[in-house]
Design a protein around this motif. Structure first.
Motif: not given
Length: 176
Positions: A130, A136-138, A141, A148-149, A152, A155-156
């Motif tokens: 990323v 892009e996140q999609e 992933a 994607v979840q 994320r 990444l968080f």
């Protein structure tokens, strides 16, 4: 492994990745090939200084910088074609300070990436996709084979870890 063998192995393995990345940023095959060549030339010069587990990230970051340089040069060529004369930039003390600050920040970033990879390989892969590859996140992933979840969430957590571990040191770097 000797330098030439290591270089050849990395070149064969990563050439297409760097070429695709450069082309995606320039939309110019000749420019992408030149950037790819410059990246690997720079890699050959720095090969002893780069940890093997950080080679892919280093190459992509180098390619990103070369693409930025490409656009800067292109913009400068367009400006000079309007009739402006080319001006040689003289390194002043201010520029030298900026260069030194940039090198310090770059070394700090490599430190963070290395320690993040040691802490959690999956976090590192997400940050690499990323933040370094600018996917892009999609897309990231999909390339990592996760939802994607999940991306994320990783990444968080990775960003939270970086903030907790390095924010004070980063602020100290900015203040010095």
């Amino acid at each position: 492994m000797i330098k030439e063998q290591r270089f050849t192995q990395v070149y064969r393995r990563r050439k297409n990745l760097i070429l695709r990345y450069a082309y995606s940023k320039t939309q110019d095959l000749e420019a992408a090939e030149e950037i790819c060549q410059d990246v690997f030339l720079h890699y050959y010069e720095k090969i002893e200084q780069i940890q093997e587990d950080l080679v892919k990230a280093w190459l992509l970051l180098c390619a990103k910088r070369k693409c930025i340089d490409y656009w800067r040069k292109r913009q400068n060529r367009q400006e000079s074609s309007v009739g402006e004369t080319a001006v040689l930039e003289v390194i002043s003390e201010n520029n030298l300070e900026r260069v030194v600050d940039h090198v310090i920040q770059e070394n700090f970033a490599w430190k963070i990436l290395g320690e993040l990879r040691q802490k959690n390989e999956t976090w590192y892969q997400v940050i690499e996709a990323v933040c370094i590859c600018e996917m892009e996140q999609e897309e990231a992933a999909a390339s990592l084979g996760i939802s994607v979840q999940v991306l994320r969430a990783r990444l968080f957590r990775a960003r939270k870890f970086i903030r907790q571990e390095y924010l004070k040191e980063y602020k100290d770097l900015l203040d010095s």
